[in-house]
Design a protein around this motif. Structure first.
Motif, PDB file in Angstrom:
ATOM      1  N   ASP A   1      -7.742  -6.693  -0.818  1.00 17.04           N
ATOM      2  CA  ASP A   1      -8.810  -7.293  -1.788  1.00 17.04           C
ATOM      3  C   ASP A   1      -9.440  -8.517  -1.050  1.00 17.04           C
ATOM      4  O   ASP A   1      -8.803  -9.860  -1.380  1.00 17.04           O
ATOM      5  CB  ASP A   1      -7.987  -7.441  -3.224  1.00 17.04           C
ATOM      6  CG  ASP A   1      -9.498  -7.941  -4.113  1.00 17.04           C
ATOM      7  OD1 ASP A   1     -10.317  -7.634  -3.880  1.00 17.04           O
ATOM      8  OD2 ASP A   1      -8.837  -8.353  -5.182  1.00 17.04           O
TER       9      ASP A   1
ATOM     10  N   GLY B   1     -10.689  -3.014   0.652  1.00 17.24           N
ATOM     11  CA  GLY B   1     -11.810  -3.440  -0.256  1.00 17.24           C
ATOM     12  C   GLY B   1     -13.116  -4.211   0.129  1.00 17.24           C
ATOM     13  O   GLY B   1     -12.891  -4.643   1.228  1.00 17.24           O
TER      14      GLY B   1
ATOM     15  N   LEU C   1     -12.841  -0.999  -4.718  1.00 15.36           N
ATOM     16  CA  LEU C   1     -11.496  -0.970  -5.397  1.00 15.36           C
ATOM     17  C   LEU C   1     -11.782  -0.505  -6.737  1.00 15.36           C
ATOM     18  O   LEU C   1     -10.718   0.277  -7.361  1.00 15.36           O
ATOM     19  CB  LEU C   1     -10.751  -2.530  -5.157  1.00 15.36           C
ATOM     20  CG  LEU C   1     -10.516  -2.694  -3.623  1.00 15.36           C
ATOM     21  CD1 LEU C   1      -9.632  -3.883  -3.742  1.00 15.36           C
ATOM     22  CD2 LEU C   1      -9.766  -1.695  -2.851  1.00 15.36           C
TER      23      LEU C   1
ATOM     24  N   VAL D   1      -5.641 -12.117  -5.750  1.00  7.48           N
ATOM     25  CA  VAL D   1      -6.312 -10.776  -6.175  1.00  7.48           C
ATOM     26  C   VAL D   1      -7.157 -10.996  -7.118  1.00  7.48           C
ATOM     27  O   VAL D   1      -7.147 -11.853  -8.180  1.00  7.48           O
ATOM     28  CB  VAL D   1      -4.994 -10.032  -6.745  1.00  7.48           C
ATOM     29  CG1 VAL D   1      -5.634  -8.569  -7.284  1.00  7.48           C
ATOM     30  CG2 VAL D   1      -4.109  -9.683  -5.538  1.00  7.48           C
TER      31      VAL D   1
ATOM     32  N   VAL E   1      -9.606  -6.499 -10.202  1.00  6.53           N
ATOM     33  CA  VAL E   1      -8.229  -5.718  -9.451  1.00  6.53           C
ATOM     34  C   VAL E   1      -6.899  -6.069 -10.394  1.00  6.53           C
ATOM     35  O   VAL E   1      -6.414  -4.917 -10.811  1.00  6.53           O
ATOM     36  CB  VAL E   1      -8.040  -6.037  -8.166  1.00  6.53           C
ATOM     37  CG1 VAL E   1      -7.046  -5.339  -7.651  1.00  6.53           C
ATOM     38  CG2 VAL E   1      -9.221  -5.567  -7.295  1.00  6.53           C
TER      39      VAL E   1
END
Length: 264
Positions: free
Chosen positions: A121, A147, A176, A224, A228
């Motif tokens: 990510d 991502g 994502l 993150v 997500v």
């Protein structure tokens, strides 16, 4: 066959190759540069589509003879040390370069992914991305989802850090917010490396009992993303006994991939 020799950094072809230093230039040309005998060797072994190999004959004879023995159809062009230096993006250039065709973007088949998937990510540091891909290769994570916001896989620093592992690992560039729900619909359990009040210690969590799983690694500065995190099933943290507050994302990724090896 008589090989062409390029002696000037002002040569039109050399000017075109230098455009491959940027993501925009790579995408426009559909090509990228691999520098050094190891990466060129790996590309030949992987049967990559190589447009040309450029080399300094005085310093590269043994490697070139090896490459010719591996594939007698490979094209070669000699260059001077000055030209090689202009093609290099490192202080210590290695006198051998391959120009290869960018592979077509892979279409992901959620029904045939490995039972363990890695998701990145917005990992933005080239060295981190390359190290993560190389580590995924080492620990059997054959499918890696990149991502949006993740650094270009064919950045020169990424390529040097991967050391050819991009030829062995399947990488997919996906949103994502679409990829994670699709994985969950195919019975993947989604774990993220994120320290919060609900996080479980990674060395005490039985991720492999979930059958199929995906591990999410986040951005170097922000971790993150909340979007997500809201889609994942569990947060994991790596217990530490020293005074460091966190680990580099590539180191954290290596630890959790080692802790949770794929079953197949």
């Amino acid at each position: 066959m008589v090989e062409k020799i390029i002696t000037s950094v002002q040569n039109a072809r050399i000017k075109e190759l230098k455009k491959l230093f940027t993501r925009k230039g790579r995408k426009k040309a559909g090509q990228y540069i691999l520098e050094g005998p190891h990466l060129v060797d790996m590309a030949i072994q992987a049967k990559a589509d190589i447009d040309m190999i450029y080399y300094v004959p005085e310093s590269s004879h043994a490697h070139i003879e090896k490459f010719k023995s591996m594939d007698d159809n490979l094209p070669f062009t000699q260059v001077t040390p000055e030209v090689a230096k202009s093609l290099s993006q490192t202080e210590q250039h290695q006198d051998i370069f391959a120009v290869a065709t960018l592979p077509e973007a892979k279409t992901i088949d959620f029904d045939h992914l490995n039972d363990a998937v890695l998701i990145l990510d917005q990992v933005q540091d080239p060295g981190n991305l390359g190290t993560i891909i190389r580590t995924a290769d080492a620990f059997g994570y054959r499918d890696v989802i990149l991502g949006k916001g993740t650094v270009d896989l064919f950045n020169d620093k990424v390529l040097r850090s991967m050391q050819g592992s991009h030829f062995a690992v399947n990488t997919y560039e996906l949103d994502l917010d679409e990829a994670i729900p699709a994985l969950k619909a195919h019975d993947y359990f989604i774990a993220t490396t994120e320290l919060n009040d609900q996080a479980h210690a990674s060395n005490a969590f039985d991720l492999q009992s979930k059958g199929k799983w995906a591990i999410v690694l986040g951005n170097e500065g922000n971790g993150v993303s909340q979007l997500v995190q809201d889609m994942t099933d569990v947060s994991l943290y790596i217990p530490m006994v020293g005074s460091a507050e966190s680990l580099n994302v590539a180191i954290a990724g290596a630890i959790v991939m080692y802790q949770f090896p794929p079953k197949s």
